[in-house]
Design a protein around this motif. Sequence first.
Motif, PDB file in Angstrom:
ATOM      1  N   HIS A  52       0.859  -1.187   0.000  1.00  0.00           N
ATOM      2  CA  HIS A  52       0.000   0.000   0.000  1.00  0.00           C
ATOM      3  C   HIS A  52       0.893   1.234   0.000  1.00  0.00           C
ATOM      4  O   HIS A  52       1.790   1.363   0.837  1.00  0.00           O
ATOM      5  N   ILE A  53       0.658   2.150  -0.915  1.00  0.00           N
ATOM      6  CA  ILE A  53       1.478   3.359  -1.027  1.00  0.00           C
ATOM      7  C   ILE A  53       1.155   4.326   0.102  1.00  0.00           C
ATOM      8  O   ILE A  53       2.039   4.941   0.669  1.00  0.00           O
ATOM      9  N   GLY A  54      -0.101   4.454   0.441  1.00  0.00           N
ATOM     10  CA  GLY A  54      -0.493   5.386   1.503  1.00  0.00           C
ATOM     11  C   GLY A  54      -1.262   4.665   2.588  1.00  0.00           C
ATOM     12  O   GLY A  54      -0.730   3.812   3.291  1.00  0.00           O
ATOM     13  N   ASP A  55      -2.540   4.970   2.677  1.00  0.00           N
ATOM     14  CA  ASP A  55      -3.422   4.398   3.687  1.00  0.00           C
ATOM     15  C   ASP A  55      -3.520   2.885   3.523  1.00  0.00           C
ATOM     16  O   ASP A  55      -3.838   2.387   2.438  1.00  0.00           O
ATOM     17  N   ASP A  58      -6.730   1.566   1.923  1.00  0.00           N
ATOM     18  CA  ASP A  58      -7.095   1.981   0.564  1.00  0.00           C
ATOM     19  C   ASP A  58      -6.569   0.934  -0.410  1.00  0.00           C
ATOM     20  O   ASP A  58      -5.371   0.865  -0.676  1.00  0.00           O
ATOM     21  N   MET A  63      -3.345   2.888  -5.653  1.00  0.00           N
ATOM     22  CA  MET A  63      -2.702   3.118  -4.363  1.00  0.00           C
ATOM     23  C   MET A  63      -1.891   1.905  -3.917  1.00  0.00           C
ATOM     24  O   MET A  63      -1.508   1.782  -2.756  1.00  0.00           O
ATOM     25  N   GLN A  79       8.524   1.780   8.690  1.00  0.00           N
ATOM     26  CA  GLN A  79       7.216   2.253   9.161  1.00  0.00           C
ATOM     27  C   GLN A  79       6.977   1.824  10.607  1.00  0.00           C
ATOM     28  O   GLN A  79       6.461   2.606  11.411  1.00  0.00           O
TER      29      GLN A  79
END
Length: 100
Positions: A52-55, A58, A63, A79
């Motif tokens: 997942h690139i962001g959220d 999502d 994404m 992360q």
Amino acid sequence: MSGRWAGSNRRSELPPDWQSRIRPFVLARDEHRCRNRIDGRICGRTANQVDHIGDKHDHRPEMLQALCEDCHNRKSSRQGNDARWAARMQRPAERHPGLL
């Protein structure tokens, strides 16, 4: 087994068609090549994971990106460390035991 999926509830958060539709689509779209950028250049090694690139909730294909195992492990570790440090910075300062 430590790390990775051990103790994680991530699989239960993924949509039911993750393995059958979404993951294969992203890997095919990215031609099974890692899309991670290292020093401004795309890694390009064989990708076997979808990230997942962001959220993390999502699941739209735009994404998501294909990553090789090494790049995905590095990103996930970074992360996790960032989250740990953010939590640590929120704790109030402990009083010195000699001053209690």
